[in-house]
Write an enzyme that holds these catalytic residues in place. Structure first.
Site, PDB file in Angstrom:
ATOM      1  CB  SER A   7      -1.255   0.243   1.181  1.00  0.00           C
ATOM      2  OG  SER A   7      -1.276   1.688   2.072  1.00  0.00           O
ATOM      3  CG  HIS A  32      -3.829  -1.549  -1.147  1.00  0.00           C
ATOM      4  ND1 HIS A  32      -4.837  -2.071  -2.200  1.00  0.00           N
ATOM      5  CD2 HIS A  32      -3.624  -0.858  -0.561  1.00  0.00           C
ATOM      6  CE1 HIS A  32      -5.823  -1.736  -0.755  1.00  0.00           C
ATOM      7  NE2 HIS A  32      -5.716  -0.927  -0.257  1.00  0.00           N
ATOM      8  CG  ASP A  34      -4.918   2.422   1.153  1.00  0.00           C
ATOM      9  OD1 ASP A  34      -6.079   1.651   0.836  1.00  0.00           O
ATOM     10  OD2 ASP A  34      -3.906   2.004   1.421  1.00  0.00           O
ATOM     11  CG  MET A  36      -7.990   6.990   2.896  1.00  0.00           C
ATOM     12  SD  MET A  36      -7.393   6.933   4.445  1.00  0.00           S
ATOM     13  CE  MET A  36      -6.359   5.604   3.929  1.00  0.00           C
ATOM     14  CG  HIS A  65      -9.049   0.230  -0.241  1.00  0.00           C
ATOM     15  ND1 HIS A  65      -8.521  -0.018   0.688  1.00  0.00           N
ATOM     16  CD2 HIS A  65     -10.305   0.352   0.130  1.00  0.00           C
ATOM     17  CE1 HIS A  65      -9.526   0.094   1.951  1.00  0.00           C
ATOM     18  NE2 HIS A  65     -10.566  -0.303   1.192  1.00  0.00           N
ATOM     19  CG  MET A  67     -11.528   3.058   2.398  1.00  0.00           C
ATOM     20  SD  MET A  67      -9.670   3.120   3.080  1.00  0.00           S
ATOM     21  CE  MET A  67      -8.948   3.364   1.657  1.00  0.00           C
ATOM     22  CG  MET A 136     -11.116  -2.618   5.315  1.00  0.00           C
ATOM     23  SD  MET A 136      -9.419  -1.999   4.579  1.00  0.00           S
ATOM     24  CE  MET A 136      -9.035  -1.484   5.616  1.00  0.00           C
ATOM     25  CG  PHE A 142      -5.613   6.741   9.935  1.00  0.00           C
ATOM     26  CD1 PHE A 142      -4.993   7.984   9.614  1.00  0.00           C
ATOM     27  CD2 PHE A 142      -6.420   6.790  10.658  1.00  0.00           C
ATOM     28  CE1 PHE A 142      -5.662   9.141   9.586  1.00  0.00           C
ATOM     29  CE2 PHE A 142      -7.390   7.992  11.173  1.00  0.00           C
ATOM     30  CZ  PHE A 142      -6.541   8.887  10.573  1.00  0.00           C
ATOM     31  N   GLY A 143      -2.507   4.088   8.169  1.00  0.00           N
ATOM     32  CA  GLY A 143      -1.725   2.700   8.218  1.00  0.00           C
ATOM     33  C   GLY A 143      -1.135   2.680   9.299  1.00  0.00           C
ATOM     34  N   GLY A 144      -0.721   1.582   9.334  1.00  0.00           N
ATOM     35  CA  GLY A 144       0.196   1.800  10.128  1.00  0.00           C
ATOM     36  C   GLY A 144      -0.506   0.818  11.976  1.00  0.00           C
ATOM     37  CG  ASP A 174      -6.520  -2.804   3.264  1.00  0.00           C
ATOM     38  OD1 ASP A 174      -5.082  -2.668   3.820  1.00  0.00           O
ATOM     39  OD2 ASP A 174      -7.000  -2.117   2.969  1.00  0.00           O
ATOM     40  N   GLY A 175      -4.765  -4.179   6.197  1.00  0.00           N
ATOM     41  CA  GLY A 175      -4.201  -3.852   7.367  1.00  0.00           C
ATOM     42  C   GLY A 175      -3.232  -4.670   8.855  1.00  0.00           C
ATOM     43  CB  SER A 197       3.019   0.542   8.275  1.00  0.00           C
ATOM     44  OG  SER A 197       2.605  -0.526   8.842  1.00  0.00           O
TER      45      SER A 197
HETATM   46  C1  DX5 Z   1      -6.082   1.666   5.953  1.00  0.00           C
HETATM   47  C2  DX5 Z   1      -5.749   1.052   4.021  1.00  0.00           C
HETATM   48  C3  DX5 Z   1      -4.600   0.603   4.284  1.00  0.00           C
HETATM   49  C4  DX5 Z   1      -3.462   0.949   4.536  1.00  0.00           C
HETATM   50  C5  DX5 Z   1      -2.383  -0.381   5.580  1.00  0.00           C
HETATM   51  O1  DX5 Z   1      -7.315   1.718   5.490  1.00  0.00           O
HETATM   52  O2  DX5 Z   1      -6.841   0.790   3.894  1.00  0.00           O
HETATM   53  O3  DX5 Z   1      -4.670  -0.361   3.574  1.00  0.00           O
HETATM   54  O4  DX5 Z   1      -2.173   1.377   3.853  1.00  0.00           O
HETATM   55  O5  DX5 Z   1      -1.728   0.012   6.265  1.00  0.00           O
HETATM   56  P1  DX5 Z   1      -0.618  -1.011   7.458  1.00  0.00           P
HETATM   57  O6  DX5 Z   1      -0.424  -2.235   6.667  1.00  0.00           O
HETATM   58  O7  DX5 Z   1       0.130  -0.113   7.755  1.00  0.00           O
HETATM   59  O8  DX5 Z   1      -1.811  -1.159   8.664  1.00  0.00           O
HETATM   60 ZN    ZN Z   2      -6.466  -0.468   1.519  1.00  0.00          ZN
END
Ligand code: DX5
Ligand code: ZN
Length: 216
Positions: A7, A32, A34, A36, A65, A67, A136, A142-144, A174-175, A197
């Site tokens: 991602s 991937h 994202d 948003m 993706h 969102m 999900m 958010f990532g991480g 994902d996540g 991450s």
């Molecule tokens: C979260 C995103 C993910 C995100 C995953 O809303 O859809 O794709 O980037 O990040 P990690 O792998 O760090 O959880």
């Molecule tokens: Zn995603």
């Protein structure tokens, strides 16, 4: 064939092209992306112009993706920009089936993304319209974030349903996916593994992706 989809949310946006080349060289199967909107999720990222630029440098399929609220308004723009797979959230539109049909009509693979608390029965009347289901495994935005442990059962339950309904449908997760949990999640039935991450946070992307591939 199982796939790793880094991602780019966790990439360095100032050098996105180089980052994409680097993960592709390291073994990424899909990229991937994202998207948003600050409404469906509390974060804002990128839109079709950036996807169009990414498409010029990426050699792997773009896994987009969405969102965003009312995704049907933007599906054409993202596919025209180069999206190969498009995931929409049924929580973001009253017209899930219509949105999925629009994705296929525009020539991309159609997927629904389900938030952690969204039950699997939302899939009951759209099996024919699906190429993939994105589960999900954190709340989107958010990532991480940390993987929600209960999601391992949800993957297993989805796998059982898919075997009954249409075994060609892929399961993407994902996540919070990392080298520490990917083996178990693969055994639970996932086919495509998004990781932000865990990959972009590492010194050497190839070390992480090779490790992940050896475990799935
Ligand atoms: C979260 C995103 C993910 C995100 C995953 O809303 O859809 O794709 O980037 O990040 P990690 O792998 O760090 O959880
Ligand atoms: Zn995603």
């Amino acid at each position: 064939m199982k796939k790793i989809a880094p991602s780019i949310l966790s990439a360095d946006f100032a050098k996105l092209g180089e980052e994409i080349h680097a993960v592709e060289k390291a073994g990424a199967d899909w990229i991937h992306v994202d998207v948003m909107d600050g409404h469906f999720v509390p974060n804002i990222t990128i839109g079709p112009p950036v996807v169009k630029s990414i498409k010029k440098v990426a050699q792997r399929p773009l896994d987009v993706h969405l969102m965003i609220q009312e995704p049907e308004k933007y599906i054409h723009d993202f596919i025209e920009a180069g999206a190969d797979v498009v995931s929409i959230h049924p929580e973001s539109t009253p017209h899930t089936q219509r949105a999925l049909a629009m994705i296929r009509d525009a020539g991309a693979k159609a997927s629904v993304a389900l938030n952690p608390a969204t039950p699997l029965f939302v899939l009951d009347h759209i099996w024919e319209d699906l190429d993939m289901v994105l589960l999900m495994t954190v709340n989107p935005g958010f990532g991480g974030q940390k993987f929600i442990p209960e999601m391992a059962n949800k993957i297993q339950n989805l796998k059982k349903k898919i075997e009954r309904m249409n075994p060609d449908i892929l399961i993407e997760i994902d996540g919070g996916v990392s080298g520490d949990n990917i083996e178990k999640l693969s055994q639970a039935g996932a086919d495509v593994f998004v990781a932000g991450s865990a990959i972009f946070g590492a010194e050497d992307y190839a070390v992480v992706i090779t490790d992940m591939k050896s475990k799935i």
